[in-house]
Write an enzyme that holds these catalytic residues in place. Structure first.
Site, PDB file in Angstrom:
ATOM      1  N   HIS A 151       0.839  -1.197   0.000  1.00 44.53           N
ATOM      2  CA  HIS A 151       0.000   0.000   0.000  1.00 44.53           C
ATOM      3  C   HIS A 151       0.878   1.252   0.000  1.00 44.53           C
ATOM      4  O   HIS A 151       1.992   1.247   0.522  1.00 44.53           O
ATOM      5  CB  HIS A 151      -0.916   0.003   1.227  1.00 44.53           C
ATOM      6  CG  HIS A 151      -1.975   1.053   1.188  1.00 44.53           C
ATOM      7  ND1 HIS A 151      -1.744   2.361   1.537  1.00 44.53           N
ATOM      8  CD2 HIS A 151      -3.274   0.993   0.796  1.00 44.53           C
ATOM      9  CE1 HIS A 151      -2.860   3.061   1.392  1.00 44.53           C
ATOM     10  NE2 HIS A 151      -3.801   2.256   0.942  1.00 44.53           N
TER      11      HIS A 151
ATOM     12  N   GLU B 253      -4.236   2.054  -7.452  1.00 45.38           N
ATOM     13  CA  GLU B 253      -4.559   3.221  -6.642  1.00 45.38           C
ATOM     14  C   GLU B 253      -3.592   4.352  -6.986  1.00 45.38           C
ATOM     15  O   GLU B 253      -2.471   4.386  -6.460  1.00 45.38           O
ATOM     16  CB  GLU B 253      -4.429   2.906  -5.146  1.00 45.38           C
ATOM     17  CG  GLU B 253      -5.410   1.892  -4.618  1.00 45.38           C
ATOM     18  CD  GLU B 253      -5.349   1.810  -3.102  1.00 45.38           C
ATOM     19  OE1 GLU B 253      -6.308   2.240  -2.451  1.00 45.38           O
ATOM     20  OE2 GLU B 253      -4.332   1.341  -2.574  1.00 45.38           O
TER      21      GLU B 253
END
Length: 238
Positions: free
Chosen positions: A88, A157
Site C-alpha cells: 500500500h 490506486e
C-alpha cells in the site's frame, strides 16, 4: 487504524445483516474485508458462515524465525486469512517498502495458499503512458516472484487520488488499467489476474469503470456498511 475492536465487530455484524437480505449478491461478486491484525481472527469467526473473505493488511515475507514484531503469513493462513494486502502507498511512503519487499511478501502469501492483493499506482497525476511506466516495475516485480498459476489481485490506486475528494477520471483509469493488462508479465500468466480500482472509490463509480475493471477497493467510503452494501449492489447489477 480507523476502527476500534468494538467498531470492527459492529461493522461486520451490520454488513452481514445487510447482505442476508440479498444473499444472491455473494454468488456474483467476491467480497472481502481487511481488518487490522488484532481483530482479524474475530472477523474470521464472524464471517465463518458467509462467503465473505477475510484479509490481512500486511505480512512478513518469512514464515517463521527471529523477526520480533512481524506477522507470519503461515500463521495468517492457519487462522483463516484468505487475502494479504501488500505494498500500500502508506507502507511505501511511511515505512520505505520497495517493489522488492512487495514481491517477497506476495511470494509468501502465494506459498501459503493466500491471494496476494498488491497495491500499485503512480505518485503524481499526469499522462497515461507515464502512469503505466511507473506501475510497470511494481507489477513486474510481483509477477516474477509468484508462481505462474497463482491468482493475483492488483489494486490500482493512483497515489494522488488516495484521500482526494473525487476519484481519478474514469477514462484515465480505464486506459491505465487497459495498458497494464497488456504488459508481458500479465499476458503470459496462466493464473487469474484481477485489477481493482482504489483511491476515493465509492458508490456510483463502478458503472463508469465496468468496461475495464474487475471491481473496487474501498477505503473510507467503505466505512459505512450501508454505502458498502450499496456499492456491492451496483457492482452486481453491472
Amino acid at each position: 487504524m480507523y476502527f476500534s475492536a468494538a467498531r470492527t465487530r459492529q461493522y461486520v455484524d451490520e454488513l452481514v445483516q445487510l447482505l442476508s437480505k440479498s444473499p444472491e449478491l455473494l454468488d456474483d461478486v467476491d467480497v472481502f474485508i481487511i481488518p487490522d491484525h488484532i481483530t482479524l481472527t474475530s472477523v474470521v469467526a464472524q464471517l465463518k458462515r458467509t462467503k465473505i473473505l477475510t484479509g490481512a493488511q500486511d505480512a512478513f515475507y518469512e514464515d517463521s524465525g527471529a523477526y520480533t514484531g512481524e506477522v507470519s503469513p503461515q500463521v495468517l493462513a492457519e487462522v483463516g486469512c484468505r487475502i494479504i494486502e501488500l505494498g500500500h502507498a502508506e507502507r511505501r511512503r511511511i515505512f520505505g517498502e520497495t517493489d522488492e519487499d512487495a514481491a517477497k511478501k506476495a511470494a509468501a502469501a502465494a506459498r501459503n495458499g493466500m491471494i496476494p492483493l498488491v497495491c500499485i499506482g503512480e505518485r503524481t497525476q499526469g499522462q497515461v503512458t507515464i502512469a503505466v511506466e511507473e506501475c510497470r516495475s511494481q507489477v513486474e516485480a510481483v509477477m516474477a516472484a509468484v508462481p505462474d498459476d497463482t491468482e493475483v489481485i492488483l489494486a490500482y490506486e493512483p497515489v494522488w487520488a488516495i484521500g482526494a475528494k473525487e476519484p481519478a477520471g474514469a477514462e484515465y483509469v480505464v486506459n491505465v488499467v487497459r495498458d497494464i493488462r497488456t504488459l508481458d508479465c500479465v499476458q503470459r500468466r496462466k493464473g487469474i489476474t484481477r485489477i481493482l480500482y482504489g483511491g476515493s472509490a465509492g458508490p456510483g463509480l463502478f458503472e463508469k469503470l465496468k468496461g475495464g475493471l474487475d471491481g473496487l477497493f474501498l477505503g473510507r467510503f467503505g466505512h459505512d456498511p450501508a454505502q458498502f452494501y450499496k456499492t456491492l449492489q451496483e457492482i452486481a447489477s453491472a
